[in-house]
Design an enzyme around this catalytic site. Structure first.
Site, PDB file in Angstrom:
ATOM      1  N   CYS A 122      11.445 -26.490   4.059  1.00  0.00           N
ATOM      2  CA  CYS A 122      12.525 -25.838   3.315  1.00  0.00           C
ATOM      3  C   CYS A 122      11.935 -24.936   2.250  1.00  0.00           C
ATOM      4  CB  CYS A 122      13.464 -26.874   2.693  1.00  0.00           C
ATOM      5  SG  CYS A 122      12.704 -27.843   1.371  1.00  0.00           S
TER       6      CYS A 122
ATOM      7  N   CYS B  28       9.859 -26.603  -0.469  1.00  0.00           N
ATOM      8  CA  CYS B  28       8.471 -26.869  -0.088  1.00  0.00           C
ATOM      9  C   CYS B  28       7.614 -25.619  -0.294  1.00  0.00           C
ATOM     10  CB  CYS B  28       8.397 -27.312   1.370  1.00  0.00           C
ATOM     11  SG  CYS B  28       9.326 -28.811   1.756  1.00  0.00           S
TER      12      CYS B  28
ATOM     13  N   ASP C  96       1.016  15.055  12.317  1.00  0.00           N
ATOM     14  CA  ASP C  96      -0.116  15.916  12.611  1.00  0.00           C
ATOM     15  C   ASP C  96       0.047  16.375  14.061  1.00  0.00           C
ATOM     16  OD1 ASP C  96      -2.810  17.035  12.509  1.00  0.00           O
ATOM     17  OD2 ASP C  96      -3.331  15.348  13.812  1.00  0.00           O
TER      18      ASP C  96
ATOM     19  N   ASP D  27      -3.949  11.088  13.053  1.00  0.00           N
ATOM     20  CA  ASP D  27      -5.069  10.405  13.710  1.00  0.00           C
ATOM     21  C   ASP D  27      -6.428  10.843  13.204  1.00  0.00           C
ATOM     22  OD1 ASP D  27      -5.082  13.008  14.837  1.00  0.00           O
ATOM     23  OD2 ASP D  27      -6.106  12.243  16.620  1.00  0.00           O
TER      24      ASP D  27
END
Length: 710
Positions: free
Chosen positions: A38, A41, A437, A607
């Site tokens: 839960c 916790c 690009d 890239d």
């Protein structure tokens, strides 16, 4: 010219460089937390770890029941485990392997025992409800007690253990009121039996236990359905491999393999380590790493990655990376990091849970006092207070974000995309402008047949091109599609240089110009060479992805350092909203910054090294798997599969994930708005509260799973 490469061949090393990106500053550790369930916790674990020396950050993933910790080199995980133990939380160091199903099987056994006992006690209760009195009634009550008490003690053990772990360190968790409800029902029933009372509640105690266990089992099954893509990756590793020792093939556990060992792999085997190929050639399936369904041919000395599958074999490799250093393990860690992302929504859930838990306990205490004052019935007041505590469990709130993050990250991974930033999904969902690009991102270089090449040599050129998997060679295959390939013999490939063959006694060559180091591509017949000019073409699906982005409401702009005429021609083919040519890396950065200052949230897709500045400045960024390492490191998401449509799919999935998270918050809030008043007014028994609590958690996970079909 590099002939042995393929569009996806540069993608797999991305896992190593990108996963290493965040670990250069500080090492990461992982703890297994088998019994957390839960938001309370989660908060306890993160609070305890945050107070430990040497820990920079700690993040709990409730779905995986793990904590990912960024700490200094001198940090000692045993100290963290000890600190968590003192806080009532069981923790273990992760071994890198997936958790077994032992806990799930144990829950099912306890569920079966409680269900069997519940049905038998209910049958005995029918006799009492039908009018059995005096000695007969007492006999049925004692038989019920003999069945119910051992069954309840055994079946409810998970709740008792977790509750005691919290209470012994003076902490409350949601198993405390659950355990109290079961013990109260059993205790009051035993008291009634010993006092010769008319009624006992053993069936209620067992029913409460049964439905709470059923909720835990369903919750576990739902989480398994949305299980981590990182676990899918880890499951791909074989446990034993064949090592070559003094010329003999010996089966060894994977854990015994070291760098430099030679391994023997048969057809159908999955590579357990990274390594180099020791045989002339091998045909491999890399779809699990790159998403590319087409097999690739690799040659002697080629670098291979763990997770690839041998299609033609057997083959021999020399291990270059083992254990946690393999590409497969690094990818698994990278996916796990993304699944444990701490977004703004996660912080909202954490803050809500921190306020919510003490408020609920105060409300339950107030309900107990109020009902005692109004009715003087302590038993009724206890039932209402316990029902209030059970029905308001914040488990649904704690699952709202991690369940969706796990489902979304897993879905993207299975479609060939790696999320490399912990807030990538959140930011991708917010972008409103896309900037691309051009070269390498939307277009690719292609080779053209020279005008001076005689027609009778076209079939020879096609035969050589078909013998290679290099992208430039494949562009020649497409360009010469109407030609019938010549029959060649003695075809040989020189990695990084080109491919040669014999054509009716003539030596033919396709690759780098052997006369200079210019990098130009030539086609040679004996001593006569023809230079092959280069051009560019749109990547597959480039028009489709631009169209999808515009349909999604994102204007698309093109930035390129190429000449204006070439850029305009490509832009016209794509139908983008704007194009800027002749730009420098600084110009790209300024363009993105300008859009940001105008109030836009920019997605940058690039890239090259010249794109990294703009990608870093953008609100979110994406790179193809074939991008340079610097661009992959700057990106929030890497399209390993090479399919450009992944850009639109990533945005759609991120938007769907944001929608599911908000829906989950709405479900959790609506549930509590209805459940708390019903419990306070006495309309919800502890049994009804157990059913409602389980259904609330399961509904959140089911809603997260809807992401797969969105």
């Amino acid at each position: 010219m590099t002939i042995s490469a393929c569009p996806a061949c540069t993608a797999a090393p991305m896992a190593e460089s990108t996963a290493q990106r965040g670990s250069d500053a500080a090492p990461t550790h992982e703890l297994v937390l088998p019994h957390i369930h839960c938001a309370g916790c989660i908060r306890t674990v993160e609070t305890v770890l945050a107070n430990q020396p040497g820990i920079q950050s700690a993040r709990v993933n409730l779905t995986q029941k793990r904590a990912r910790i960024v700490a200094s080199e001198a940090a000692d995980p045993l100290m963290w485990i000890d600190a968590l133990s003192r806080a009532g939380i069981e923790a273990h160091e992760s071994t890198g392997q997936t958790l077994t199903d032992d806990a799930g099987r144990a829950l099912i056994v306890r569920l079966g025992v409680s269900g069997f006992a519940m049905m038998n006690v209910m049958l005995l209760s029918v006799a009492v409800w039908s009018g059995a009195t005096d000695a007969t009634r007492d006999m049925f009550h004692w038989i019920s007690a003999s069945i119910a008490l051992p069954a309840a003690i055994f079946s409810a053990q998970p709740f008792f253990v977790n509750a005691w772990s919290a209470l012994r360190v003076r902490r409350l968790n949601m198993d405390v009121p659950i355990s109290l409800a079961i013990l109260l029902a059993c205790g009051m029933s035993l008291y009634e039996v010993m006092a010769g009372g008319d009624h006992a509640y053993f069936d209620a105690a067992l029913s409460l236990t049964f439905f709470l266990l059923a909720g835990r089992v369903l919750d576990q099954r739902m989480r398994r359905a949305a299980r981590s893509a990182a676990k899918d990756l880890a499951a791909m590793e074989p446990t034993r491999v064949t090592r070559i020792e003094d010329g003999h093939h010996v089966s060894r556990p994977l854990t015994e393999i070291a760098v430099g060992d030679q391994l023997w792999l048969t057809a159908g085997s999955r590579l357990p380590v990274d390594g180099t190929l020791d045989v002339a050639e091998a045909r491999l399936d890399r779809s699990m790493l790159t998403g590319e369904s087409d097999p690739v041919m690799r040659h002697r000395g080629a670098a291979l990655q763990a997770g690839e599958t041998v299609l033609g074999g057997p083959i021999q490799i020399t291990a270059t990376a083992v254990g946690e250093d393999t590409t497969l393990r690094r990818m698994a860690r990278l996916v796990g990091i993304a699944e444990s992302a701490k977004s703004a929504y996660t912080g909202l859930a954490d803050r809500a849970a921190a306020i919510y838990a003490p408020a609920v306990h105060l409300i339950a205490f107030g309900a107990f006092v109020g009902w005692v004052w109004a009715t003087s019935d302590i038993r009724l007041a206890l039932n209402i207070a316990v029902a209030t505590l059970i029905i308001t469990c914040p488990c649904a709130l704690g699952l709202a974000v991690p369940a969706v993050a796990t489902a979304a990250t897993g879905r993207l991974f299975r479609n060939g995309m790696l999320v490399t930033s912990d807030t990538a999904l959140e930011r991708l969902a917010e972008v409103d402008v896309a900037v691309f690009d051009k070269t390498g991102t939307l277009t690719r270089a292609v080779l053209l047949t020279p005008d001076t090449l005689p027609d009778d040599l076209h079939p020879v050129l096609l035969g050589l091109a078909q013998a290679s998997h290099h992208p430039l060679a494949q562009s020649l295959v497409r360009a010469l599609g109407d030609v019938t390939a010549a029959k060649l013999s003695d075809i040989r490939e020189v990695p990084g240089e080109g491919v040669s063959a014999n054509w009716f006694g003539a030596q033919v060559w396709l690759g780098r110009d052997p006369a200079d180091n210019s990098g130009d591509t030539v086609f040679c017949v004996n001593d006569t060479c023809y230079a092959l000019p280069r051009s560019e073409e749109l990547l597959p699906n480039a028009r489709e992805v631009v169209g999808k982005l515009k349909t999604m409401g994102l204007p698309v702009y093109l930035l390129t350092g190429d000449r204006s005429d070439k850029a305009q021609a490509i832009a016209q083919q794509l139908g983008v909203d704007g194009v800027t040519a002749g730009v420098t890396p600084e110009d790209k950065l300024r363009q993105v910054t300008s859009l940001t200052e105008a109030g836009h949230k920019v997605l940058m897709v690039g890239d090259g090294l010249n794109d990294t500045g703009a990608m870093t400045a953008a609100h979110a960024s994406i790179a193809p798997g074939s991008a340079l390492e610097a661009s992959r490191n700057a990106a929030d998401l890497v399209i390993v599969s090479g399919a450009l449509t992944g850009v639109a799919q990533a945005i759609a999935t991120s938007r769907s994930a944001r929608k599911r998270i908000l829906e989950n918050f709405g479900l959790a809030a609506s549930y509590n708005a209805v459940a708390i008043p019903l419990a306070l007014m006495g309309f919800a028994t502890p049994l009804m509260a157990a059913l409602a609590m389980s259904l609330s958690s399961v509904s959140v996970i089911l809603n997260a799973l809807r992401l797969k079909d969105s």
